[in-house]
Design a protein around this motif. Structure first.
Motif, mmCIF file in Angstrom:
data_model
loop_
_atom_site.group_PDB
_atom_site.id
_atom_site.type_symbol
_atom_site.label_atom_id
_atom_site.label_comp_id
_atom_site.label_asym_id
_atom_site.label_seq_id
_atom_site.Cartn_x
_atom_site.Cartn_y
_atom_site.Cartn_z
ATOM 1 N N LEU A 22 0.828 -1.205 0.000
ATOM 2 C CA LEU A 22 0.000 0.000 0.000
ATOM 3 C C LEU A 22 0.867 1.262 0.000
ATOM 4 O O LEU A 22 0.560 2.243 -0.667
ATOM 5 C CB LEU A 22 -0.928 -0.001 1.211
ATOM 6 C CG LEU A 22 -1.872 1.182 1.370
ATOM 7 C CD1 LEU A 22 -2.871 1.234 0.209
ATOM 8 C CD2 LEU A 22 -2.620 1.081 2.693
ATOM 9 N N ALA A 23 1.972 1.222 0.726
ATOM 10 C CA ALA A 23 2.875 2.368 0.804
ATOM 11 C C ALA A 23 3.714 2.527 -0.462
ATOM 12 O O ALA A 23 4.404 3.522 -0.627
ATOM 13 C CB ALA A 23 3.785 2.224 2.020
ATOM 14 N N GLY A 24 3.653 1.533 -1.352
ATOM 15 C CA GLY A 24 4.407 1.609 -2.596
ATOM 16 C C GLY A 24 5.883 1.273 -2.438
ATOM 17 O O GLY A 24 6.695 1.607 -3.295
ATOM 18 N N LEU A 25 6.240 0.594 -1.358
ATOM 19 C CA LEU A 25 7.640 0.258 -1.110
ATOM 20 C C LEU A 25 8.057 -1.052 -1.742
ATOM 21 O O LEU A 25 9.249 -1.286 -1.934
ATOM 22 C CB LEU A 25 7.905 0.221 0.398
ATOM 23 C CG LEU A 25 7.636 1.545 1.107
ATOM 24 C CD1 LEU A 25 7.799 1.379 2.609
ATOM 25 C CD2 LEU A 25 8.568 2.620 0.584
ATOM 26 N N VAL A 26 7.105 -1.917 -2.021
ATOM 27 C CA VAL A 26 7.367 -3.180 -2.712
ATOM 28 C C VAL A 26 6.315 -3.355 -3.797
ATOM 29 O O VAL A 26 5.232 -2.795 -3.714
ATOM 30 C CB VAL A 26 7.363 -4.389 -1.744
ATOM 31 C CG1 VAL A 26 8.459 -4.260 -0.691
ATOM 32 C CG2 VAL A 26 6.014 -4.553 -1.068
ATOM 33 N N GLU A 27 6.662 -4.137 -4.810
ATOM 34 C CA GLU A 27 5.743 -4.332 -5.925
ATOM 35 C C GLU A 27 4.738 -5.447 -5.690
ATOM 36 O O GLU A 27 3.631 -5.402 -6.209
ATOM 37 C CB GLU A 27 6.524 -4.617 -7.200
ATOM 38 C CG GLU A 27 7.350 -3.435 -7.652
ATOM 39 C CD GLU A 27 8.132 -3.732 -8.907
ATOM 40 O OE1 GLU A 27 7.818 -4.726 -9.599
ATOM 41 O OE2 GLU A 27 9.062 -2.968 -9.194
ATOM 42 N N ASP A 28 5.149 -6.467 -4.925
ATOM 43 C CA ASP A 28 4.260 -7.608 -4.733
ATOM 44 C C ASP A 28 4.568 -8.320 -3.420
ATOM 45 O O ASP A 28 5.486 -7.945 -2.700
ATOM 46 C CB ASP A 28 4.373 -8.577 -5.917
ATOM 47 C CG ASP A 28 5.804 -9.040 -6.181
ATOM 48 O OD1 ASP A 28 6.597 -9.143 -5.217
ATOM 49 O OD2 ASP A 28 6.132 -9.297 -7.351
ATOM 50 N N GLY A 29 3.788 -9.350 -3.152
ATOM 51 C CA GLY A 29 3.950 -10.087 -1.900
ATOM 52 C C GLY A 29 5.282 -10.793 -1.780
ATOM 53 O O GLY A 29 5.838 -10.907 -0.689
ATOM 54 N N ALA A 30 5.815 -11.264 -2.912
ATOM 55 C CA ALA A 30 7.108 -11.949 -2.875
ATOM 56 C C ALA A 30 8.215 -10.990 -2.445
ATOM 57 O O ALA A 30 9.081 -11.336 -1.634
ATOM 58 C CB ALA A 30 7.427 -12.547 -4.237
ATOM 59 N N MET A 31 8.169 -9.778 -2.967
ATOM 60 C CA MET A 31 9.168 -8.780 -2.589
ATOM 61 C C MET A 31 8.990 -8.381 -1.127
ATOM 62 O O MET A 31 9.977 -8.225 -0.404
ATOM 63 C CB MET A 31 9.065 -7.552 -3.490
ATOM 64 C CG MET A 31 10.145 -6.511 -3.238
ATOM 65 S SD MET A 31 9.995 -5.070 -4.309
ATOM 66 C CE MET A 31 10.755 -5.717 -5.787
ATOM 67 N N ALA A 32 7.757 -8.258 -0.683
ATOM 68 C CA ALA A 32 7.488 -7.937 0.718
ATOM 69 C C ALA A 32 8.052 -9.033 1.623
ATOM 70 O O ALA A 32 8.699 -8.746 2.633
ATOM 71 C CB ALA A 32 5.992 -7.765 0.958
ATOM 72 N N ARG A 33 7.836 -10.274 1.244
ATOM 73 C CA ARG A 33 8.333 -11.409 2.032
ATOM 74 C C ARG A 33 9.856 -11.346 2.168
ATOM 75 O O ARG A 33 10.397 -11.540 3.259
ATOM 76 C CB ARG A 33 7.900 -12.718 1.384
ATOM 77 C CG ARG A 33 8.373 -13.951 2.131
ATOM 78 C CD ARG A 33 7.890 -15.253 1.510
ATOM 79 N NE ARG A 33 8.210 -15.337 0.102
ATOM 80 C CZ ARG A 33 7.315 -15.490 -0.877
ATOM 81 N NH1 ARG A 33 6.033 -15.575 -0.590
ATOM 82 N NH2 ARG A 33 7.695 -15.561 -2.134
ATOM 83 N N GLU A 34 10.551 -11.033 1.073
ATOM 84 C CA GLU A 34 12.013 -10.971 1.105
ATOM 85 C C GLU A 34 12.515 -9.857 2.023
ATOM 86 O O GLU A 34 13.416 -10.065 2.830
ATOM 87 C CB GLU A 34 12.555 -10.751 -0.309
ATOM 88 C CG GLU A 34 12.365 -11.930 -1.220
ATOM 89 C CD GLU A 34 12.753 -11.627 -2.661
ATOM 90 O OE1 GLU A 34 13.368 -10.566 -2.918
ATOM 91 O OE2 GLU A 34 12.443 -12.459 -3.530
ATOM 92 N N VAL A 35 11.924 -8.676 1.893
ATOM 93 C CA VAL A 35 12.345 -7.530 2.699
ATOM 94 C C VAL A 35 12.083 -7.786 4.181
ATOM 95 O O VAL A 35 12.936 -7.526 5.031
ATOM 96 C CB VAL A 35 11.614 -6.241 2.232
ATOM 97 C CG1 VAL A 35 11.824 -5.096 3.192
ATOM 98 C CG2 VAL A 35 12.062 -5.857 0.831
ATOM 99 N N ILE A 36 10.910 -8.340 4.480
ATOM 100 C CA ILE A 36 10.539 -8.601 5.873
ATOM 101 C C ILE A 36 11.399 -9.720 6.461
ATOM 102 O O ILE A 36 11.919 -9.589 7.573
ATOM 103 C CB ILE A 36 9.034 -8.929 5.981
ATOM 104 C CG1 ILE A 36 8.215 -7.687 5.584
ATOM 105 C CG2 ILE A 36 8.680 -9.399 7.383
ATOM 106 C CD1 ILE A 36 6.747 -7.970 5.331
ATOM 107 N N ALA A 37 11.584 -10.809 5.708
ATOM 108 C CA ALA A 37 12.371 -11.947 6.199
ATOM 109 C C ALA A 37 13.822 -11.558 6.450
ATOM 110 O O ALA A 37 14.483 -12.124 7.327
ATOM 111 C CB ALA A 37 12.298 -13.106 5.210
ATOM 112 N N ALA A 38 14.318 -10.588 5.701
ATOM 113 C CA ALA A 38 15.700 -10.127 5.877
ATOM 114 C C ALA A 38 15.857 -9.252 7.118
ATOM 115 O O ALA A 38 16.964 -8.823 7.435
ATOM 116 C CB ALA A 38 16.148 -9.366 4.629
ATOM 117 N N GLY A 39 14.757 -8.995 7.824
ATOM 118 C CA GLY A 39 14.820 -8.191 9.041
ATOM 119 C C GLY A 39 14.967 -6.703 8.779
ATOM 120 O O GLY A 39 15.420 -5.960 9.636
#
Length: 85
Positions: A22-39
């Motif tokens: 929603l904030a436009g920081l990631v394009e999709d759920g896969a990218m969100a998962r990577e950013v979040i999992a990386a801490g």
């Protein structure tokens, strides 16, 4: 440094992965998962590694690209003659 713009959400909370999209920081759920999992994301000052973590309205959160705050969505005004569906 200017204050971060709030990200308005409709409900009392939103899942972290959805918030990043929603904030436009990631394009999709896969990218969100990577950013979040990386801490790389924190909520209210605590690192969060769960994509499905609930972020409540008025929580502060940070990611590598942003520091922001979630807030309730502002009510939409209706036209005087608009009575809905």
């Amino acid at each position: 440094m200017s204050s971060p713009a709030p990200v308005h959400i409709r409900d009392e909370s939103i899942r972290l992965g959805q918030l990043l999209k929603l904030a436009g920081l990631v394009e999709d759920g896969a990218m969100a998962r990577e950013v979040i999992a990386a801490g790389e994301v924190s909520v209210d000052g605590q690192a969060e590694t769960r994509r499905g973590a609930q972020v409540r309205a008025a929580a502060s959160w940070t990611s590598p690209a942003s520091r922001s705050r979630s807030s309730p969505e502002r009510p939409r005004s209706t036209s005087p003659g608009d009575h809905g569906p």
